[in-house]
Design a protein around this motif. Structure first.
Motif, short mmCIF file in Angstrom:
data_model
loop_
_atom_site.label_atom_id
_atom_site.label_comp_id
_atom_site.label_asym_id
_atom_site.label_seq_id
_atom_site.Cartn_x
_atom_site.Cartn_y
_atom_site.Cartn_z
N LEU A 224 10.06 10.12 8.55
CA LEU A 224 9.70 8.86 8.74
C LEU A 224 10.43 7.88 7.78
O LEU A 224 10.38 6.63 7.92
CB LEU A 224 8.00 8.67 8.47
CG LEU A 224 7.34 9.80 9.52
CD1 LEU A 224 5.80 9.56 9.02
CD2 LEU A 224 7.37 9.12 10.91
N ASP A 225 11.31 8.43 6.94
CA ASP A 225 12.03 7.56 5.92
C ASP A 225 11.12 6.93 4.97
O ASP A 225 11.19 5.54 4.98
CB ASP A 225 13.01 6.59 6.70
CG ASP A 225 14.02 5.89 5.69
OD1 ASP A 225 14.27 6.52 4.75
OD2 ASP A 225 14.47 4.81 5.97
N ILE A 226 10.19 7.47 4.50
CA ILE A 226 9.18 6.80 3.85
C ILE A 226 9.38 7.53 2.44
O ILE A 226 9.42 8.62 2.06
CB ILE A 226 7.54 7.24 4.02
CG1 ILE A 226 7.27 6.82 5.51
CG2 ILE A 226 6.71 6.79 2.96
CD1 ILE A 226 7.07 5.51 5.66
N PRO A 227 9.69 6.47 1.29
CA PRO A 227 9.98 6.83 -0.11
C PRO A 227 8.80 7.59 -0.62
O PRO A 227 7.64 7.45 -0.34
CB PRO A 227 10.28 5.59 -0.87
CG PRO A 227 9.82 4.36 -0.17
CD PRO A 227 9.70 4.94 1.45
N ILE A 228 9.11 8.71 -1.51
CA ILE A 228 8.00 9.60 -2.26
C ILE A 228 8.28 9.22 -3.63
O ILE A 228 9.21 9.16 -4.07
CB ILE A 228 8.18 10.86 -1.89
CG1 ILE A 228 8.17 11.45 -0.58
CG2 ILE A 228 7.28 11.62 -2.90
CD1 ILE A 228 7.91 12.89 -0.49
N THR B 66 -4.31 17.12 5.21
CA THR B 66 -3.59 17.98 5.88
C THR B 66 -2.16 17.54 6.29
O THR B 66 -2.05 16.30 6.25
CB THR B 66 -4.12 18.78 6.99
OG1 THR B 66 -4.37 17.77 8.19
CG2 THR B 66 -5.62 19.49 6.60
N PRO B 67 -1.08 18.20 6.48
CA PRO B 67 0.28 17.83 6.99
C PRO B 67 0.04 17.09 8.13
O PRO B 67 0.62 15.69 8.35
CB PRO B 67 0.98 18.97 7.13
CG PRO B 67 0.40 19.73 6.15
CD PRO B 67 -1.03 19.89 6.02
N GLU B 68 -0.91 17.35 8.87
CA GLU B 68 -1.29 16.69 10.41
C GLU B 68 -1.79 15.33 9.95
O GLU B 68 -1.13 14.05 10.42
CB GLU B 68 -2.16 17.41 11.22
CG GLU B 68 -1.31 18.67 11.84
CD GLU B 68 -1.48 19.65 10.71
OE1 GLU B 68 -0.48 20.69 10.85
OE2 GLU B 68 -2.30 19.79 9.69
N LYS B 69 -2.86 15.19 9.05
CA LYS B 69 -3.49 13.87 8.58
C LYS B 69 -2.36 12.89 7.79
O LYS B 69 -2.28 11.90 8.11
CB LYS B 69 -4.64 14.26 7.78
CG LYS B 69 -5.40 12.92 7.39
CD LYS B 69 -5.91 12.37 8.65
CE LYS B 69 -7.08 10.97 8.32
NZ LYS B 69 -7.34 10.61 9.36
N LEU C 39 0.73 8.02 7.56
CA LEU C 39 2.24 7.62 7.30
C LEU C 39 2.97 7.11 8.50
O LEU C 39 3.47 5.92 8.29
CB LEU C 39 3.04 8.40 6.67
CG LEU C 39 2.82 9.18 5.31
CD1 LEU C 39 3.62 10.22 4.82
CD2 LEU C 39 2.93 8.20 4.17
N SER C 40 2.60 7.39 9.63
CA SER C 40 3.17 7.07 10.97
C SER C 40 2.22 5.65 11.45
O SER C 40 3.05 4.95 12.20
CB SER C 40 2.90 7.98 11.94
OG SER C 40 3.62 9.22 11.75
N SER C 41 1.29 5.35 10.68
CA SER C 41 0.54 4.19 11.19
C SER C 41 1.09 2.88 10.74
O SER C 41 0.64 1.86 11.37
CB SER C 41 -1.00 4.16 10.41
OG SER C 41 -0.78 4.17 9.00
N GLY C 42 1.98 2.86 9.80
CA GLY C 42 2.72 1.75 9.38
C GLY C 42 2.02 1.01 8.19
O GLY C 42 2.72 -0.02 7.67
N LYS C 43 0.75 1.32 8.03
CA LYS C 43 0.13 0.77 6.86
C LYS C 43 0.69 1.07 5.63
O LYS C 43 0.83 0.01 4.41
CB LYS C 43 -1.36 1.12 6.79
CG LYS C 43 -2.00 0.74 5.85
CD LYS C 43 -3.59 1.42 5.77
CE LYS C 43 -4.59 0.94 4.49
NZ LYS C 43 -5.75 1.41 4.50
N TYR C 44 1.05 2.22 5.20
CA TYR C 44 1.46 2.79 4.04
C TYR C 44 3.18 2.62 3.98
O TYR C 44 3.82 3.04 4.83
CB TYR C 44 1.20 4.31 3.62
CG TYR C 44 -0.28 4.24 3.64
CD1 TYR C 44 -1.19 3.87 2.73
CD2 TYR C 44 -0.97 4.92 4.62
CE1 TYR C 44 -2.61 4.02 2.31
CE2 TYR C 44 -2.42 4.85 4.71
CZ TYR C 44 -3.01 4.51 3.44
OH TYR C 44 -4.52 4.62 3.62
N PRO D 181 0.98 -1.19 -0.03
CA PRO D 181 0.12 0.10 -0.08
C PRO D 181 0.83 1.28 0.22
O PRO D 181 1.79 1.42 0.96
CB PRO D 181 -0.79 -0.12 1.23
CG PRO D 181 -0.09 -1.04 2.03
CD PRO D 181 0.63 -2.08 1.28
N ALA D 182 0.29 2.12 -1.04
CA ALA D 182 1.03 3.53 -0.95
C ALA D 182 -0.21 4.65 -0.64
O ALA D 182 -1.23 4.45 -0.96
CB ALA D 182 1.76 3.56 -2.28
#
Length: 336
Positions: free
Chosen positions: A176-180, A133-136, A141-146, A121-122
């Protein structure tokens, strides 16, 4: 009788058909409704020989919809007629070719539920999504799902990835070290004249739009979806200047003339950047375009077997920092 029974098995072993297919990572898969490109069914020439022409006496939206309903080619690929048909056919192709897909879209939960581990999932994003929003986005992204922040399609808003409006989102991904994966390149022909996306501009096809973003966020893992087509010189300059940048070949592997795609891909490899090219289909509502995209790689006679495997799997595995265990699982190997 015993020999007769064993013979087909032996033949299968000799021809290699009993072996597992080598895995493919599709960095640009979608879980979206079948109506995403207009009322289904519609079709696309894949690959086309000619691009559409237009008489501005009529609206381009009208002309483009007519083109999708009546494609003038022998290799038209017709889209699914329902969301379920689209999902089922997509997952069938993933299983057939041992594909794992970085997948985004409103139907992601359905695809994950049915597709299992084949769906990675992305998180899809653009500025039309006012709830993100940035907060959302940080929460999601912090949830671990994506696993990936993609497709970031702010080109349709007419916004550069280096625009300050996107900076809070890039900062989150870096932290968060999540690739974009960012849409930099080909949208629908005449995108700027389609309803709702009038701020789309050709100048945002240039890979140069990510430069200031990368300088502000040097630890960001980023890939340019659509490889900045057709601005090859800009792309090569960015790949030279920013060694952390990768590209995917989504859409251009099936939606432009095959010769043009091969020439674009050849330029990237001849410039020495083949280790940063990743397969992406951008299948949308035409699942068979996944297979056409794979064919476009396999028929590139200027690539050797190793280079093709790099595009189809190895480069993406490195970019995503897959573990040895994850890679082994993709290759059908048991792990302790």
């Amino acid at each position: 009788m015993r020999i007769t029974i064993l013979l087909p098995v032996v033949l299968l072993a000799i021809t290699g058909f009993c072996q597992e297919k080598l895995p493919i990572l599709d960095m640009h898969l979608h879980a979206l409704p079948a109506s995403q490109n207009g009322p289904p069914p519609n079709a696309i020439c894949a690959p086309p020989e000619e691009m559409p022409v237009h008489d501005p006496a009529k609206s381009w939206a009208e002309g483009f919809n007519k083109y999708l309903k009546n494609p003038d080619c022998k290799n038209a690929v017709w889209g699914a007629t329902s969301d379920k048909e689209l999902m089922d056919k997509t997952l069938e192709i993933l299983n057939k070719h041992n594909i794992y897909g970085i997948t985004s879209g409103s139907l992601i939960d359905d695809y994950m539920s049915v597709g299992g581990d084949r769906i990675i999932p992305a998180l899809h994003f653009n500025f039309f999504m006012t709830d993100k929003t940035p907060e959302k986005v940080r929460e999601l992204l912090s949830s671990g799902k994506y696993k990936v922040f993609a497709e970031v399609a702010i080109q349709y808003n007419g916004v550069s990835p280096s625009d300050p409006r996107f900076d809070p989102y890039a900062k989150i991904a870096e932290e968060l070290d999540i690739p974009i994966g960012i849409h930099v390149g080909t949208g629908p022909p005449g995108a700027a004249y389609l309803p709702g996306v009038g701020n789309y501009r050709a100048k945002l096809h240039s890979a140069m739009v990510v430069e200031e973003l990368l300088m502000r966020h040097p630890k960001l893992r980023i890939y340019l979806m659509h490889a900045g087509y057709p601005m090859i010189d800009d792309l090569l300059a960015v790949l030279w200047t920013h060694p952390q940048a990768y590209v995917d070949i989504g859409a251009i592997c099936f939606a432009i003339p095959r010769k043009a795609f091969h020439e674009y891909l050849r330029r990237i490899f001849e410039a020495g950047f083949g280790k940063r090219v990743m397969f992406g289909s951008d299948q949308m509502n035409w699942p068979e375009t996944i297979e056409i995209g794979i064919e476009a790689i396999n028929t590139a006679n200027f690539l050797d077997t190793q280079q093709k495997r790099d595009i189809l799997y190895n480069n993406a595995a490195r970019f995503l920092r897959l573990s040895d265990e994850e890679i082994a699982i993709h290759h059908g190997k048991k792990t302790d």
